[in-house]
Structure formats: structure tokens, C-alpha cells
Design a protein around this motif. Structure first.
Motif, PDB file in Angstrom:
ATOM      1  N   VAL A 138       0.853  -1.190   0.000  1.00  0.00           N
ATOM      2  CA  VAL A 138       0.000   0.000   0.000  1.00  0.00           C
ATOM      3  C   VAL A 138       0.884   1.234   0.000  1.00  0.00           C
ATOM      4  O   VAL A 138       1.961   1.252   0.594  1.00  0.00           O
ATOM      5  N   LYS A 139       0.440   2.251  -0.731  1.00  0.00           N
ATOM      6  CA  LYS A 139       1.232   3.474  -0.810  1.00  0.00           C
ATOM      7  C   LYS A 139       0.547   4.615  -0.069  1.00  0.00           C
ATOM      8  O   LYS A 139       1.192   5.518   0.409  1.00  0.00           O
ATOM      9  N   GLU A 140      -0.770   4.566  -0.041  1.00  0.00           N
ATOM     10  CA  GLU A 140      -1.462   5.581   0.716  1.00  0.00           C
ATOM     11  C   GLU A 140      -2.666   4.961   1.419  1.00  0.00           C
ATOM     12  O   GLU A 140      -3.039   3.835   1.156  1.00  0.00           O
ATOM     13  N   ILE A 141      -3.259   5.797   2.246  1.00  0.00           N
ATOM     14  CA  ILE A 141      -4.299   5.261   3.124  1.00  0.00           C
ATOM     15  C   ILE A 141      -5.510   4.758   2.348  1.00  0.00           C
ATOM     16  O   ILE A 141      -6.215   3.846   2.763  1.00  0.00           O
ATOM     17  N   THR A 142      -5.731   5.305   1.171  1.00  0.00           N
ATOM     18  CA  THR A 142      -6.874   4.840   0.379  1.00  0.00           C
ATOM     19  C   THR A 142      -6.699   3.377  -0.027  1.00  0.00           C
ATOM     20  O   THR A 142      -7.685   2.665  -0.269  1.00  0.00           O
ATOM     21  N   ASP A 143      -5.460   2.923  -0.064  1.00  0.00           N
ATOM     22  CA  ASP A 143      -5.225   1.521  -0.392  1.00  0.00           C
ATOM     23  C   ASP A 143      -5.679   0.585   0.724  1.00  0.00           C
ATOM     24  O   ASP A 143      -5.702  -0.631   0.553  1.00  0.00           O
ATOM     25  N   LEU A 144      -5.992   1.166   1.867  1.00  0.00           N
ATOM     26  CA  LEU A 144      -6.396   0.337   2.997  1.00  0.00           C
ATOM     27  C   LEU A 144      -7.889   0.063   3.021  1.00  0.00           C
ATOM     28  O   LEU A 144      -8.421  -0.459   4.003  1.00  0.00           O
ATOM     29  N   GLU A 145      -8.566   0.402   1.942  1.00  0.00           N
ATOM     30  CA  GLU A 145     -10.004   0.152   1.914  1.00  0.00           C
ATOM     31  C   GLU A 145     -10.294  -1.327   2.106  1.00  0.00           C
ATOM     32  O   GLU A 145      -9.656  -2.183   1.474  1.00  0.00           O
ATOM     33  N   GLY A 146     -11.248  -1.610   2.960  1.00  0.00           N
ATOM     34  CA  GLY A 146     -11.630  -2.986   3.205  1.00  0.00           C
ATOM     35  C   GLY A 146     -10.672  -3.736   4.114  1.00  0.00           C
ATOM     36  O   GLY A 146     -10.903  -4.904   4.445  1.00  0.00           O
ATOM     37  N   ARG A 147      -9.611  -3.071   4.533  1.00  0.00           N
ATOM     38  CA  ARG A 147      -8.616  -3.757   5.375  1.00  0.00           C
ATOM     39  C   ARG A 147      -8.949  -3.605   6.851  1.00  0.00           C
ATOM     40  O   ARG A 147      -9.739  -2.760   7.241  1.00  0.00           O
ATOM     41  N   THR A 148      -8.276  -4.422   7.651  1.00  0.00           N
ATOM     42  CA  THR A 148      -8.485  -4.365   9.103  1.00  0.00           C
ATOM     43  C   THR A 148      -7.407  -3.509   9.747  1.00  0.00           C
ATOM     44  O   THR A 148      -6.220  -3.750   9.516  1.00  0.00           O
ATOM     45  N   ILE A 149      -7.842  -2.522  10.524  1.00  0.00           N
ATOM     46  CA  ILE A 149      -6.901  -1.614  11.178  1.00  0.00           C
ATOM     47  C   ILE A 149      -7.142  -1.666  12.679  1.00  0.00           C
ATOM     48  O   ILE A 149      -8.282  -1.552  13.135  1.00  0.00           O
ATOM     49  N   ALA A 150      -6.050  -1.795  13.427  1.00  0.00           N
ATOM     50  CA  ALA A 150      -6.186  -1.892  14.877  1.00  0.00           C
ATOM     51  C   ALA A 150      -5.858  -0.568  15.553  1.00  0.00           C
ATOM     52  O   ALA A 150      -4.931   0.116  15.153  1.00  0.00           O
TER      53      ALA A 150
END
Lengths: 336, 250, 259
Positions: A138-150
Motif C-alpha cells: 500500500v502506498k497511501e491510506i486509500t489503499d487500505l479500503e476494506g482492510r483491518t486496522i487496529a
């Protein structure tokens, strides 16, 4: 000297009477001392802080360098907590007098009327990073769509930063899956690909890098520059009972904060002792933290506005609420 | 007589509400009414928002039954073998006794690494917790079967395998069920504690009450605790009903 | 091959136990020689604790002799089996099985189909007079009923010898008398070889065609008394009383003499 037979008994009982009176008087004075605030007021302060939280280094430094002792304070560790909400629970229970805690949990508990505290000084700005697990491209936060973040807890500073970062990128919170993990659990979770990303306070991001458990995607500087993070808060009842102790504590805290700013290398070495982390990890971590002591009321207000928007606190005027939470009067003299 | 059973809980409830109204309970303790409202909140709005009570209950139940099922399937046969064969018991017992004193939650960091943050680690911890009461009570049950019954079976022509199947197993059933009941209770407690530490999909009763704590919503916290308690109670009732059916002969 | 017409023979039977704590040898049976005739109702009587039960358990194969042998149909006994069926004082019914299923137990493990086993079990329950109680659990039965079911259970496997270990000792006096009468009837009907252990001389005289008296521990056979009275016997009968006194005297003598 002539002594009569009756004499000794009379003088003995007289002594006894005097002794009792003295004890009684002493008790009254001590009891009255709480109301008056005299030199004999209690020097004991029960302090809470977050375990392994580099933001709160000033507390450690003040202790180690004897700044609290200089002020005549007897510091008792009220608890080393895993996250802010836990520490705030302790304030609710009346187990802490002063604590180092994040702005967000402090405002949450105060907003819910679960704790009655005042922010008497700031501890730091910045010092949080969004880490992503290795192997995730991932290069930016938009790439984290659908991902799990703690995050370390709901309504923590890190939670707030996540929302802010998503907002800035034009994303909705529902586009990621948020979960709660205590920072020590975050590292193995990232390494084992159980979560995709995490936000934690230093030294955890630096530790993640050092252990190969993750890399930094965003630092708090990029999300919200100079945002206030940890605060020194005091229980309102304690302020009322013992304002002198609060003043002295803040003075020691300010001295320690200045010390860290002026002696960063030595402070880093002390941090190594405080967190048990290798020196290079600690030095990298410290680069991300700004140590300051004057509460940034405007930015604290931004927290409050956000939380009211989330329904976490029910205040009609969140900014005013935030202002009412801060009591800068204990900060000595002038200075940055 | 049945009506009087409700008297003391209802009285306690009334006292609780009264104390809450007068403010005697302090900050963090909600009143029964707050808890009731909180219950509705949990179901209708969800905590965190969108994560409804029903979902939390469903996932918690899934975890506990998976873990408990695993424990059952391993512990009962193992316990029967251990009770039946002295040799087998001598071989296995040391291992059992070494693991037993370790609280299941102490395994959690390892479990997270081995099984990940989801159903796997939860089921593992829960299975560990439920395993020991089941296996211990099974062994006790098998050993406690009246030796006369075994002798009677022998004089009727039964060989070892038959004795195991037709005497030791049915004879130890009461003990096994006791172990199951205890194990279920422990499984439920372990589940909630494990969920306090972390879940992946955001669902779980333990996780839910921790969230309530983070948000300083103690009304929701107590409501959540109530739900946890009720489910634990119902699970136990269920086992008792099964017990009554299976042990008609007692 | 049988030795001289006896179904069951005991030759020089000795049994001793080592006491757990002291390691001392406790001699219980001191050389028993006995022949049990086929079809006879033999009673073994002796003071309490003299080893009667041990003797019976040796015959059943639940214990192994220290020396000597137990011969069944001329062959040494290796272990328990259905040909030497045993009825216990405590009934030993399987509590989780109904009366009928207790009786069918031995048949089931012999491979008989469920239905067939149930049918035969019903038959044996009828023999012992327990029809109508088939679906009751042991906890729902009285002592006497339980013993009847236990007897039916043993009969179901068609043993050559019926070993009975003080089976009526746990019952009240009236039930006991009723059960004694019942046993006599059953024996007459089935013609089974019965070895009946008791400490009651009265019971032995009532039941036994042959009465074997054992001395106190370590036990030897004192004397074998023949009892030719016709059935059903009468306790007030002169011969009954005479025989009972004779046996009592002998046993008393043996105990006083201290073997």
C-alpha cells in the motif's frame, strides 16, 4: 528538691493529660491541614501513566532526576496501564490523583461524567504512526479500503487520528474494518497478518520497524501536525484538597520536559531504560515526538468537536466544554 | 412457593433503583432503568454503532461452542481411556497435570501467534479451559463405577471391550455430565476474557463490554454483563435438562 | 472330562492375601476339598468372615487360588464366565438399564439380536415372577424384586452352576423367607446346580440338600451334612430343629477350638 508523696501521682496524671491534649491538638491540626493547605499537607501523589509510552517520558525523567523529590513530593505509582480508558477507569474509582493520559480518553470519560478531572499540563505532541504489515503493498491510506486496522481503544487519540486521516483522504470510516488491540498485541498481529494495519504510540511503531513487523505508512505529523497527544490530568477533588501538590507536580513536569528538549541524547538513554527497548529504536522513536507542556486549548477543542459529532460525548458546545476542562494556572511563570 | 422465589431478586432490584435515584451509588454504577435502556440501545443501535447485540451474541456463542465442542470430543474419550487403563493413565497424567495449573488466558499471546486473532485462538483458549474439568470428572466417573457391576458383567460373559462399552461408559455418564456442566461454565468465562483482549471481526460480548468501557458508557457495560450472565445461566439450564433426560434412571 | 460325576471340584484349595500395610500373609482358606454334585442345591455355611465369599469368588473365577485348584467339568477354572453364573448380595444390577434390559444383558453380549434377547428376557422375568416390571429401573424396585431380576439375569445366560453369595442377607425377614421359598421352587423347576453361601444355619437347613460347614479363618471344611428332608421344609419340624442344632454345635465347637 523536696518531693511530697502525693506529688508524683499528681504530676504523672498531669503529664498524661498534657500528652492527651497534645495528641488531640495534633490530630485537629492535621485534620484541619486538609482544608487550609499548610506545609504539613500530604506530599503523597498517586500517579497513573501508560505502560511503555514514550510520550510520557517526562514523568520518568522527573522521577529519575529527582525533580519530584526537589519539590518535596512523594510519588506513588497508581498504576501502569495498557491504554487510556483503563487509566480513566482508575480515576473514576478515585484511585489516582494525577495521571499521564491521552486527550481523547480523558475527554470521553469527563464528557460522560464518569470522571471529574482537569487538564493541568500537556505532555507531548505527535508521536503516533500508522503502521502497515510487511507484505502489504500500500502506498497511501486509500489503499487500505476494506482492510483491518487496529487501534488501542475506541475513542483514543489513535482512534481519533485514524478518523482524521480517513477524512482527509476522503474516505468513510465504514470503508475500513476497525478493531481494538492493545499495542503489545499489535506487533504479533501485524507480523502474523492478523491485522493489516495499526496505530500506536511510540515506541511501538519504531519497534515494529526494528522487528520487521511493519513499516510506517503515515506519521501523526502528516495526519495532524503538532496535535496534542498526552496530557497531565489531575482529579478535581485532589486539586481542591491539595492544590499545592498539583502546582509542585506540574513544576517538576515542566522542568523534566525542558530537560528532555535540551538533552535529547541523554533523554533517549533514559527512555531506553524506561521502555526496555534498544537505544537505536528509542532514538528513532523520539524523533517523532514533540515534548511540550502548555495545553493547546484550540486543538483540544477540535477533539471535543469531533467526539460530539461521533456521539461519544453529548455537549452542545464542545469547544466550550474543552476549554472548561483545561486549567493552566498551575504552570509556572512563562515559557514555551 | 414459586412466587416467593422471585421475591429476593425483585427486592434487590428495587433497592438498587432506589439507591441509584438518590445518587448513593456513585458515578460509574447505572440504575436498573439505565441498564434496561442500555439493553435496548445495544440491540437497536449497536456498540460500536452498527454492531448489534444479536451479532455479538451469535459470534460469542459460535466461539464458545466450537471451543467447547473440541474440548468435549477430546476430553471424554481421553478420560475414559485414562480411567480404564492404569498404564495409559500413568503415561498421560503427568502431561495433563503440568498443563492444568496454567490459566487458559496465559496461553493467549501464543494462541494469537499460532492461530491468529479469530475463531482459532478463541476456540483454542476455550477448549483448554473446558478440557480439564471434563477429563478429570470423566476419569473419576470411570474409576467410580461400582466394581461389583464390572464383576457381574464378567460373570455374564463380558470381555474387556464389552465392559468398557457397556458398563464403564454408561456408569460414568453422571460424572461426565458434571464435568460438562463445570466445563461449560469455565468455557463461557474464558470466552469473555479472551474477547476482552481482542477479536478480529469486531463482534463478541467480551469485546462489546470493553468497548463500552472505552467509551465510558457504564450503562451499556452493565447491560452487556447482564446479557453475558443470562446466557451463561441458560446454557447451564440446557445442560441440566439434557442431564435429566439422560439420567432418568437415577 | 468329569471326575466322578461332580460338576464342580475343589482340590486342596488355599487362598491367602498379603496385607497391604504390614505385608503379612493372611490365610483365608486352608485347603478346601469339595465335590458339588450336578443338580444339587448345596449350601456353604460358616461364621461371618470365615472366607465363604472368598471361596465362592474362587469358584466364579473372580479370584485365583494361591495353591490347589478349582475344577469345573474337570477343567481348571481360568476366569469368570457365564457357565458359572453369580448372584451377588448387593444385586449388582446395572442402574441405567431397565429390569428387562438387565436380564437381556448377557444375551446381548453373546450376539443375540435385540428383539430375540428381549423376548427371552421377558420369559425369564416370568420365571422369577417379575412380569409387568420389565420397564422399571432398579431404583424403582424393592430389594426382593431386585434380587429376582438379578437371578433372572444370571439364568438368562443358562449357566451350568448358579453361585449365590448370601443373596438374601440384605432383605427383611419376611421378604427373605419369601425369597427362600421362591428359590426352592425355582430350583425344583429348573434343576440347576446351586452353590449357596450363607452365614445363617437356618437358611442353610431350609434350602440345602447338602450343607457344607466351614470353620473360622483360615477355613477348612468341617463336615458335610446331608439333608434329605422333602421340600418345602418346615422350620418347626423336629428333624429341621435337630439338624440345625447339630450343625450349630459343630460350628461352635470349631470356632471355640480355634483352628
Amino acid at each position: 528538691m523536696k518531693q511530697t508523696r502525693v506529688g508524683p501521682w499528681r504530676s504523672a496524671s498531669a503529664c498524661l493529660a498534657c500528652a492527651c491534649a497534645a495528641v488531640l491538638l495534633g490530630a485537629l491540626v492535621t485534620a484541619g491541614a486538609g482544608c487550609g493547605g499548610s506545609e504539613s499537607a500530604s506530599r503523597v501523589v498517586r500517579v497513573g501513566f501508560l505502560r511503555n509510552d514514550l510520550h510520557q517520558l517526562a514523568f520518568y525523567v522527573a522521577r529519575e532526576k529527582g525533580f519530584f523529590k526537589e519539590q518535596g513530593l512523594d510519588i506513588r505509582e497508581g498504576g501502569a496501564f495498557n491504554a487510556g480508558p483503563e487509566e480513566m477507569s482508575s480515576f473514576s474509582a478515585g484511585d489516582l490523583d494525577i495521571g499521564y493520559v491521552g486527550t481523547a480518553p480523558c475527554l470521553t470519560f469527563a464528557g460522560q461524567r464518569m470522571a471529574d478531572v482537569k487538564i493541568v499540563a500537556q505532555a507531548n505532541t505527535g508521536g503516533t504512526s500508522l503502521i502497515v504489515r510487511p507484505g502489504l503493498d500500500v502506498k497511501e491510506i486509500t489503499d487500505l479500503e476494506g482492510r483491518t486496522i487496529a487501534v488501542p481503544g475506541l475513542s483514543t487519540v489513535q482512534d481519533f487520528l485514524l478518523h482524521r486521516a480517513l477524512e482527509k483522504a476522503g474516505m468513510e470510516p465504514s470503508q475500513v474494518r476497525k478493531t481494538v488491540l492493545k499495542p503489545p498485541e499489535m506487533l504479533p498481529a501485524l507480523a502474523g497478518a492478523q491485522v493489516d494495519a495499526a496505530l500506536a504510540w511510540e515506541p511501538y511503531p519504531s519497534m515494529a520497524r526494528a522487528q520487521g513487523a511493519g513499516r510506517t505508512l503515515l506519521s501523526s505529523r502528516e495526519i495532524w501536525p503538532d496535535h496534542p497527544c498526552c496530557m497531565v490530568v489531575a482529579d478535581s477533588a485532589f486539586i481542591e484538597k491539595n492544590p499545592d501538590a498539583v502546582r509542585r507536580f506540574v513544576a517538576a513536569h515542566v522542568k523534566a520536559t525542558r530537560y528532555i528538549r535540551d538533552n535529547r541524547l541523554e533523554a533517549a538513554d533514559m527512555a531506553h531504560l524506561f521502555t526496555g527497548q534498544p537505544t537505536d529504536v528509542v532514538r528513532a522513536a523520539m524523533k517523532n515526538i514533540g515534548f511540550s507542556f502548555r495545553p493547546d486549548i484550540r486543538k483540544i477543542g477540535e477533539y471535543a468537536v469531533f467526539m460530539a459529532g461521533q456521539g461519544v460525548i453529548k455537549e452542545k458546545n464542545p469547544a466550550a466544554f474543552a476549554r472548561s476542562m483545561v486549567d493552566s494556572s498551575f504552570i509556572p511563570g512563562d515559557g514555551k | 412457593m414459586k412466587k416467593w422465589k422471585l421475591a429476593s431478586p425483585l427486592a434487590a432490584l428495587a433497592v438498587w433503583q432506589a439507591l441509584a435515584v438518590t445518587g448513593a451509588l456513585g458515578r460509574a454504577t447505572p440504575s436498573p432503568w439505565d441498564v434496561l435502556k442500555g439493553l435496548y440501545d445495544l440491540a437497536a443501535t449497536g456498540l460500536p454503532r452498527g454492531y448489534h447485540l444479536q451479532g455479538h451474541v451469535a459470534y460469542s456463542l459460535l466461539r464458545v461452542f466450537t471451543g467447547f465442542g473440541i474440548a468435549l470430543v477430546i476430553a471424554v474419550p481421553l478420560g475414559i481411556l485414562m480411567g480404564w487403563s492404569r498404564w495409559f493413565e500413568a503415561a498421560v497424567d503427568p502431561l495433563v497435570e503440568v498443563v492444568r495449573p496454567v490459566p487458559p488466558l496465559a496461553w493467549l499471546p501464543l494462541a494469537l501467534v499460532w492461530f491468529g486473532l479469530g475463531l482459532g485462538s478463541a476456540a483454542f483458549i476455550i477448549a483448554l479451559g473446558a478440557f480439564f474439568p471434563i477429563v478429570l470428572n470423566t476419569v473419576l466417573g470411570v474409576k467410580g463405577v461400582d466394581p461389583r457391576l464390572v464383576e457381574a458383567a464378567r460373570t455374564l460373559g463380558a470381555r474387556e471391550g464389552t465392559i468398557l462399552r457397556r458398563v464403564l461408559v454408561p456408569g460414568s455418564t453422571p460424572s461426565i455430565i458434571t464435568g460438562v456442566r463445570i466445563g461449560m461454565g469455565i468455557a463461557w468465562m474464558t470466552l469473555v476474557a479472551a474477547e476482552l483482549i481482542g477479536v478480529k471481526n469486531g463482534y463478541g460480548l467480551g469485546y462489546m463490554i470493553m468497548t463500552a468501557r472505552d467509551l465510558a458508557r457504564f450503562d451499556l457495560l452493565v447491560a452487556g454483563i447482564l446479557v453475558i450472565g443470562v446466557i451463561g445461566f441458560l446454557a447451564d439450564r440446557l445442560i441440566r435438562i439434557v442431564e435429566k433426560r439422560l439420567l432418568r434412571w437415577r | 472330562m468329569r471326575a466322578g460325576g461332580s460338576l464342580l471340584s475343589l482340590r486342596g484349595l488355599r487362598k491367602s492375601f498379603s496385607e497391604q500395610k504390614s505385608g503379612r500373609e493372611l490365610e483365608v482358606l486352608d485347603g478346601i476339598d469339595l465335590d458339588v454334585t450336578e443338580g444339587a442345591l448345596t449350601c456353604i455355611v460358616g461364621p461371618s468372615g470365615c472366607g465363604k465369599t472368598t471361596l465362592l469368588r474362587l469358584i466364579a473365577g473372580l479370584l485365583a487360588p494361591t495353591s490347589g485348584e478349582v475344577l469345573f467339568e474337570g477343567v481348571p477354572v481360568e476366569g469368570p464366565g457365564p457357565e458359572r453364573g453369580m448372584v451377588f448380595q448387593e444385586y449388582a444390577l446395572f442402574p441405567w438399564r431397565t429390569a428387562a434390559r438387565n436380564v437381556s444383558f448377557g444375551l446381548e453380549i453373546a450376539g443375540v439380536s435385540r428383539r430375540e434377547a428381549r423376548g427371552r428376557a421377558d420369559g425369564y422375568l416370568r420365571v422369577v415372577g417379575m412380569t409387568g416390571h420389565d420397564d422399571l429401573y432398579p431404583r424403582e424396585l424393592s430389594g426382593g424384586m431386585k434380587q429376582r431380576v438379578a437371578i433372572a439375569r444370571t439364568l438368562a445366560v443358562e449357566p451350568a452352576v448358579l453361585l449365590m453369595d448370601e443373596p438374601f442377607a440384605s432383605l427383611d425377614a419376611q421378604t427373605r423367607n419369601a425369597m427362600q421359598a421362591f428359590l426352592v421352587e425355582l430350583w425344583e423347576k429348573t434343576g440347576k446346580t446351586v452353590v449357596f453361601v450363607t452365614h445363617s444355619v437356618d437358611e442353610a437347613v431350609y434350602l440345602g440338600g447338602e450343607i457344607v460347614g466351614l470353620s473360622g479363618r483360615p477355613a477348612r471344611v468341617v463336615r458335610t451334612f446331608a439333608n434329605a428332608q422333602p421340600y418345602p421344609r418346615n422350620r418347626t419340624d423336629g428333624e429341621f430343629i435337630r439338624l440345625r442344632s447339630e450343625i450349630l454345635a459343630y460350628l461352635a465347637g470349631e470356632t471355640a477350638g480355634a483352628g
